[in-house]
Design a protein around this motif. Sequence first.
Motif, PDB file in Angstrom:
ATOM      1  N   HIS A 158       0.825  -1.211   0.000  1.00 18.25           N
ATOM      2  CA  HIS A 158       0.000   0.000   0.000  1.00 18.25           C
ATOM      3  C   HIS A 158       0.860   1.261   0.000  1.00 18.25           C
ATOM      4  O   HIS A 158       0.371   2.343  -0.351  1.00 18.25           O
ATOM      5  CB  HIS A 158      -0.956   0.003   1.200  1.00 18.25           C
ATOM      6  N   SER A 159       2.122   1.137   0.393  1.00 18.21           N
ATOM      7  CA  SER A 159       3.033   2.280   0.285  1.00 18.21           C
ATOM      8  C   SER A 159       3.174   2.685  -1.182  1.00 18.21           C
ATOM      9  O   SER A 159       3.202   3.878  -1.515  1.00 18.21           O
ATOM     10  CB  SER A 159       4.411   1.923   0.851  1.00 18.21           C
ATOM     11  N   MET A 160       3.251   1.682  -2.054  1.00 18.80           N
ATOM     12  CA  MET A 160       3.369   1.948  -3.485  1.00 18.80           C
ATOM     13  C   MET A 160       2.099   2.638  -3.992  1.00 18.80           C
ATOM     14  O   MET A 160       2.162   3.578  -4.787  1.00 18.80           O
ATOM     15  CB  MET A 160       3.592   0.637  -4.237  1.00 18.80           C
ATOM     16  N   ARG A 161       0.965   2.173  -3.534  1.00 22.79           N
ATOM     17  CA  ARG A 161      -0.321   2.741  -3.960  1.00 22.79           C
ATOM     18  C   ARG A 161      -0.487   4.180  -3.492  1.00 22.79           C
ATOM     19  O   ARG A 161      -1.060   5.023  -4.206  1.00 22.79           O
ATOM     20  CB  ARG A 161      -1.454   1.861  -3.417  1.00 22.79           C
ATOM     21  N   ARG A 162       0.034   4.478  -2.318  1.00 16.64           N
ATOM     22  CA  ARG A 162      -0.172   5.798  -1.719  1.00 16.64           C
ATOM     23  C   ARG A 162       0.863   6.834  -2.139  1.00 16.64           C
ATOM     24  O   ARG A 162       0.651   8.038  -1.972  1.00 16.64           O
ATOM     25  CB  ARG A 162      -0.137   5.681  -0.196  1.00 16.64           C
ATOM     26  N   THR A 163       1.986   6.386  -2.702  1.00 18.30           N
ATOM     27  CA  THR A 163       3.117   7.287  -2.923  1.00 18.30           C
ATOM     28  C   THR A 163       2.783   8.484  -3.808  1.00 18.30           C
ATOM     29  O   THR A 163       2.996   9.639  -3.429  1.00 18.30           O
ATOM     30  CB  THR A 163       4.301   6.501  -3.515  1.00 18.30           C
ATOM     31  N   LYS A 171       0.565  18.811  -3.160  1.00 19.74           N
ATOM     32  CA  LYS A 171       0.833  19.913  -4.086  1.00 19.74           C
ATOM     33  C   LYS A 171      -0.436  20.625  -4.548  1.00 19.74           C
ATOM     34  O   LYS A 171      -0.371  21.790  -4.952  1.00 19.74           O
ATOM     35  CB  LYS A 171       1.602  19.387  -5.305  1.00 19.74           C
ATOM     36  N   THR A 172      -1.577  19.925  -4.506  1.00 20.03           N
ATOM     37  CA  THR A 172      -2.806  20.538  -5.037  1.00 20.03           C
ATOM     38  C   THR A 172      -3.921  20.653  -4.009  1.00 20.03           C
ATOM     39  O   THR A 172      -4.800  21.520  -4.157  1.00 20.03           O
ATOM     40  CB  THR A 172      -3.351  19.711  -6.224  1.00 20.03           C
ATOM     41  N   GLY A 173      -3.928  19.781  -3.000  1.00 16.07           N
ATOM     42  CA  GLY A 173      -5.022  19.773  -2.043  1.00 16.07           C
ATOM     43  C   GLY A 173      -6.331  19.284  -2.643  1.00 16.07           C
ATOM     44  O   GLY A 173      -7.393  19.427  -2.037  1.00 16.07           O
ATOM     45  N   ASN A 174      -6.250  18.667  -3.830  1.00 10.82           N
ATOM     46  CA  ASN A 174      -7.448  18.251  -4.550  1.00 10.82           C
ATOM     47  C   ASN A 174      -7.831  16.825  -4.165  1.00 10.82           C
ATOM     48  O   ASN A 174      -7.339  15.849  -4.731  1.00 10.82           O
ATOM     49  CB  ASN A 174      -7.203  18.340  -6.061  1.00 10.82           C
ATOM     50  N   LEU A 175      -8.732  16.704  -3.199  1.00  7.28           N
ATOM     51  CA  LEU A 175      -9.155  15.390  -2.732  1.00  7.28           C
ATOM     52  C   LEU A 175      -9.983  14.650  -3.781  1.00  7.28           C
ATOM     53  O   LEU A 175      -9.915  13.420  -3.879  1.00  7.28           O
ATOM     54  CB  LEU A 175      -9.984  15.523  -1.453  1.00  7.28           C
ATOM     55  N   ARG A 176     -10.759  15.379  -4.555  1.00  5.21           N
ATOM     56  CA  ARG A 176     -11.587  14.743  -5.577  1.00  5.21           C
ATOM     57  C   ARG A 176     -10.708  14.052  -6.625  1.00  5.21           C
ATOM     58  O   ARG A 176     -11.011  12.935  -7.051  1.00  5.21           O
ATOM     59  CB  ARG A 176     -12.488  15.786  -6.231  1.00  5.21           C
ATOM     60  N   ALA A 177      -9.632  14.717  -7.017  1.00  3.89           N
ATOM     61  CA  ALA A 177      -8.717  14.116  -7.997  1.00  3.89           C
ATOM     62  C   ALA A 177      -8.105  12.837  -7.433  1.00  3.89           C
ATOM     63  O   ALA A 177      -8.014  11.820  -8.125  1.00  3.89           O
ATOM     64  CB  ALA A 177      -7.620  15.108  -8.374  1.00  3.89           C
ATOM     65  N   VAL A 178      -7.704  12.883  -6.172  1.00  5.27           N
ATOM     66  CA  VAL A 178      -7.112  11.710  -5.531  1.00  5.27           C
ATOM     67  C   VAL A 178      -8.132  10.585  -5.437  1.00  5.27           C
ATOM     68  O   VAL A 178      -7.812   9.412  -5.662  1.00  5.27           O
ATOM     69  CB  VAL A 178      -6.574  12.077  -4.130  1.00  5.27           C
ATOM     70  N   GLN A 179      -9.374  10.941  -5.118  1.00  5.06           N
ATOM     71  CA  GLN A 179     -10.442   9.938  -5.037  1.00  5.06           C
ATOM     72  C   GLN A 179     -10.601   9.207  -6.365  1.00  5.06           C
ATOM     73  O   GLN A 179     -10.708   7.971  -6.404  1.00  5.06           O
ATOM     74  CB  GLN A 179     -11.763  10.605  -4.648  1.00  5.06           C
ATOM     75  N   LEU A 180     -10.615   9.954  -7.461  1.00  5.49           N
ATOM     76  CA  LEU A 180     -10.770   9.358  -8.780  1.00  5.49           C
ATOM     77  C   LEU A 180      -9.572   8.478  -9.139  1.00  5.49           C
ATOM     78  O   LEU A 180      -9.730   7.388  -9.695  1.00  5.49           O
ATOM     79  CB  LEU A 180     -10.949  10.454  -9.835  1.00  5.49           C
ATOM     80  N   LEU A 181      -8.379   8.955  -8.811  1.00  2.97           N
ATOM     81  CA  LEU A 181      -7.170   8.202  -9.147  1.00  2.97           C
ATOM     82  C   LEU A 181      -7.071   6.891  -8.368  1.00  2.97           C
ATOM     83  O   LEU A 181      -6.552   5.896  -8.879  1.00  2.97           O
ATOM     84  CB  LEU A 181      -5.933   9.066  -8.879  1.00  2.97           C
ATOM     85  N   LEU A 182      -7.571   6.894  -7.137  1.00  2.00           N
ATOM     86  CA  LEU A 182      -7.541   5.680  -6.321  1.00  2.00           C
ATOM     87  C   LEU A 182      -8.719   4.756  -6.604  1.00  2.00           C
ATOM     88  O   LEU A 182      -8.711   3.588  -6.206  1.00  2.00           O
ATOM     89  CB  LEU A 182      -7.543   6.045  -4.826  1.00  2.00           C
ATOM     90  N   GLY A 183      -9.731   5.293  -7.281  1.00  2.00           N
ATOM     91  CA  GLY A 183     -10.904   4.486  -7.576  1.00  2.00           C
ATOM     92  C   GLY A 183     -11.806   4.289  -6.378  1.00  2.00           C
ATOM     93  O   GLY A 183     -12.551   3.312  -6.302  1.00  2.00           O
ATOM     94  N   TYR A 193      -7.674   7.339   3.939  1.00  2.00           N
ATOM     95  CA  TYR A 193      -6.517   6.727   3.284  1.00  2.00           C
ATOM     96  C   TYR A 193      -5.313   7.654   3.306  1.00  2.00           C
ATOM     97  O   TYR A 193      -4.184   7.223   3.522  1.00  2.00           O
ATOM     98  CB  TYR A 193      -6.880   6.381   1.842  1.00  2.00           C
ATOM     99  N   LEU A 194      -5.575   8.931   3.083  1.00  3.27           N
ATOM    100  CA  LEU A 194      -4.477   9.909   3.076  1.00  3.27           C
ATOM    101  C   LEU A 194      -4.107  10.366   4.477  1.00  3.27           C
ATOM    102  O   LEU A 194      -3.060  10.973   4.674  1.00  3.27           O
ATOM    103  CB  LEU A 194      -4.865  11.131   2.238  1.00  3.27           C
ATOM    104  N   GLY A 195      -4.979  10.104   5.445  1.00  2.00           N
ATOM    105  CA  GLY A 195      -4.726  10.581   6.797  1.00  2.00           C
ATOM    106  C   GLY A 195      -4.881  12.086   6.892  1.00  2.00           C
ATOM    107  O   GLY A 195      -4.142  12.763   7.595  1.00  2.00           O
ATOM    108  N   VAL A 196      -5.855  12.618   6.159  1.00  2.00           N
ATOM    109  CA  VAL A 196      -6.072  14.061   6.148  1.00  2.00           C
ATOM    110  C   VAL A 196      -6.571  14.519   7.513  1.00  2.00           C
ATOM    111  O   VAL A 196      -7.525  13.980   8.055  1.00  2.00           O
ATOM    112  CB  VAL A 196      -7.088  14.455   5.059  1.00  2.00           C
TER     113      VAL A 196
END
Length: 210
Positions: A158-163, A171-183, A193-196
């Motif tokens: 999961h370190s690889m998945r989260r890197t 760099k962007t603070g864009n949670l929606r983009a991260v959500q889409l990228l992680l599926g 997942y990000l520990g926000v």
Amino acid sequence: MQTPNLPAIRALRPAWNKGRIVGQKLPLKPKHVWAIRVRLELTENHRDLAPFNLAIDSKLRGCDLVRMKVADGMASGQIKARASVLQSKTQKPVRFEISEGTQASVAKWMEAPLMVGSEFLWPGRFHGRLHISTRQYARIVRDWVGSIGLEVTASGTHSMRRTKVTQIYKKTGNLRAVQLLLGHTKMDSTVRYLGVELDDALAISEAIEI
């Protein structure tokens, strides 16, 4: 005189997590990514370099990465710039980019004799196994991490998945983009997942002036 029934005395077993770092596995830092990548490039270890680069780019779970087929990443004899994989956990597709460096490393791996006629990108090393297992992948990740002197129990698949998504969020603070990228289907999952934390949210807010 009857002997009272006393509870059986059991030998104490060492805790399963003794000496291990447990909890959410840490993402790799950019300097760690480059250190591992350079080591693999210098030793011309194409078998490890290709999955390492693709694991970073794809952000896939280990179970999905090991099952990737050649057709998922290649079309008309060329490595795709973007790919899509059906996630085994959600049964929903997730799209990801394949950077130029990753394209080159995967293309080089495709030239290996083991890949002739292979349906899967990472063929199994043992007879009867079509692709490497998630356990094998976890061992490979530990080898990568240990090769640059990091504590192997602090990192995992999961370190690889989260890197990469961790850097995108920073760099962007864009949670929606991260959500889409992680599926992820729910934003809450991405936040956990990000520990926000609140401090992260405040730091993003402070950086915006109106």
